[in-house]
Design an enzyme around this catalytic site. Structure first.
Site, short mmCIF file in Angstrom:
data_model
loop_
_atom_site.label_atom_id
_atom_site.label_comp_id
_atom_site.label_asym_id
_atom_site.label_seq_id
_atom_site.Cartn_x
_atom_site.Cartn_y
_atom_site.Cartn_z
N ARG A 1 6.76 -3.73 -20.77
CA ARG A 1 6.35 -4.96 -20.08
C ARG A 1 6.89 -4.98 -18.66
O ARG A 1 6.18 -5.33 -17.72
CB ARG A 1 6.81 -6.20 -20.84
CG ARG A 1 6.27 -7.49 -20.20
CD ARG A 1 6.76 -8.75 -20.91
NE ARG A 1 6.03 -9.92 -20.46
CZ ARG A 1 6.36 -10.68 -19.41
NH1 ARG A 1 7.41 -10.34 -18.67
NH2 ARG A 1 5.65 -11.74 -19.07
N CYS A 2 8.15 -4.62 -18.49
CA CYS A 2 8.74 -4.60 -17.15
C CYS A 2 7.97 -3.70 -16.21
O CYS A 2 7.85 -3.98 -15.01
CB CYS A 2 10.19 -4.11 -17.22
SG CYS A 2 11.35 -5.25 -18.00
N MET A 3 7.44 -2.59 -16.73
CA MET A 3 6.79 -1.59 -15.89
C MET A 3 5.33 -1.89 -15.59
O MET A 3 4.64 -1.06 -15.01
CB MET A 3 6.89 -0.21 -16.56
CG MET A 3 8.29 0.33 -16.68
SD MET A 3 8.33 2.05 -17.24
CE MET A 3 7.61 1.91 -18.89
#
Length: 412
Positions: free
Chosen positions: A401-403
């Site tokens: 998700r962060c990426m």
């Protein structure tokens, strides 16, 4: 242009609608700038093997493409924006050249040099940074640059005249989409502040985003995209902890209300520590009615609910997060999938971003393969888990998700 249009209308109103287009950043030379001397300052817990990190990221991107997702790469978009727009170039240079740190003489020389650099090379410098030695080498043949700078004389050649941005890998934090608008965030820590200048100029000048309207432009206090979860159409959760402040969460809520983009914002206090830097490190949506959550917080996570009212806003709480979320979403209960009762395994997998999943459709998520227990519990709950390797990508403490910054999702 590398891509002419996103697949599907721009925007999103949930975390789990069918993913059509996503913005990623393939890790590059900015990660090669990390050393034992600067990695803490640049927010990495180790020195990643860059070639392997690139292989892992390529596999992530290919998995998404294989599921019909159009993948936009930040570096390509940046180059394209600066190719078609001189204003984009000037904005990028202005953000990168810090006269307060470099002094007027060196800042003017550096800006003058950068104005003559081709777009692709300039994009690389803005992302990966530049050392004093590299500037000196690049200035060969530019006798008009004075070099009369005390800052230039007193710095070591390997010091950065423009700092690298290794956290660009985590495209979720510097922007997010809500409905058909994009929000450029305000990043809290000095190592990341300049990232938003790059996403800002991409959305402002790249032809793909022509005419896109902005959400939340006040930037009066820190708000980071990893703290923002679109729980359901009109319902947004905002984590407040190490990165996003209470003032930032309130400013975001009021902005979303004024623009008619949300009717309820849940402000969720989280621990102010590295392991839980963002809300999405402890909780993400995996289906329209389900979240995966770090079990150590499931009984204590709370939320203040801000509602839009005719006369302004109302604030209620704090109430248990799962109850407040279900109430705001208009569902009877929000299903909880935790990472297991063994607190040691749960803590290890939370540290390795076991709760940081990217939903590409309702009930279908991408997750790091190393989080065996979490993935098993997700599958036991009926969630399809698409596993990727993250042994090197995870050194910056960020998961799938962060990426990823979803640019287009099917609306729920």
């Amino acid at each position: 242009m590398s891509v002419d249009a996103a697949a599907g209308p721009l925007g999103a109103n949930s975390e789990v609608g069918m993913l059509r287009t996503v913005m990623l950043h393939r890790p590059g030379d900015e990660l090669r700038r990390l050393t034992p001397r600067n990695n803490d300052q640049l927010l990495f817990d180790g020195l990643p093997w860059v070639d392997r990190a690139q292989d892992e990221h390529d596999a992530f991107a290919d998995l998404l493409r294989g599921r019909g997702v159009t993948v936009l790469l930040l570096g390509e978009l940046l180059t394209e924006a600066m190719t078609v727009s001189g204003a984009a170039r000037m904005q990028g240079i202005s953000a990168a050249v810090d006269a307060r740190r470099l002094g007027r003489s060196l800042a003017e020389d550096l800006a003058q040099h950068l104005r003559g650099v081709p777009a692709a090379e300039l994009a690389q410098i803005l992302m990966a940074g530049m050392t004093f030695d590299e500037l000196l080498e690049a200035e060969t043949g530019e006798p008009q640059l004075s070099g009369a700078s005390l800052v230039r004389r007193m710095h070591h050649g390997g010091d950065f005249v423009i700092d690298p941005l290794p956290n660009l890998l985590f495209t979720r934090d510097s922007s997010f989409w809500i409905a058909d608008r994009v929000a450029i965030t305000s990043l809290a820590l000095p190592a990341r502040v300049r990232e938003t200048s790059l996403t800002d100029l991409i959305y402002a000048f790249h032809p793909m985003f022509r005419g896109v309207r902005r959400a939340y432009e006040s930037r009066t206090a820190p708000v980071e995209g990893g703290d923002v979860l679109l729980l359901a159409p009109g319902v947004v959760a905002v984590g407040v902890g190490e990165r996003t402040t209470p003032a930032g969460a309130e400013a975001l809520a009021r902005s979303l209300f004024e623009d008619g983009l949300a009717h309820s914002v849940l402000v969720v206090p989280i621990a102010q520590e590295r392991a839980s830097m963002h809300l999405d490190t402890v909780c993400t949506m995996v289906d329209t009615d389900a979240v995966v959550m770090y079990p150590a917080i499931q009984d204590t996570l709370s939320a203040f609910t801000i509602h839009r009212e005719d006369a302004g806003v109302s604030i209620r709480g704090a109430d248990p997060f799962l109850e407040a979320a279900a109430d705001a979403m208009g569902i009877g209960k929000l299903r909880l999938i935790d990472t297991g009762l063994d607190h040691v395994t749960a803590e290890r997998e939370q540290w390795d971003d076991g709760n940081n999943t990217l939903a590409i459709a309702p009930g279908v998520v991408v997750a790091y393969e190393r989080n065996v227990e979490t993935n098993a519990r997700l599958e036991a709950s009926g969630i399809e888990v698409l596993r990727i390797s993250g042994s090197e990508l995870g050194s910056g403490r960020g998961g799938p998700r962060c990426m990823s910054c979803p640019v287009s999702r099917e609306r729920l």
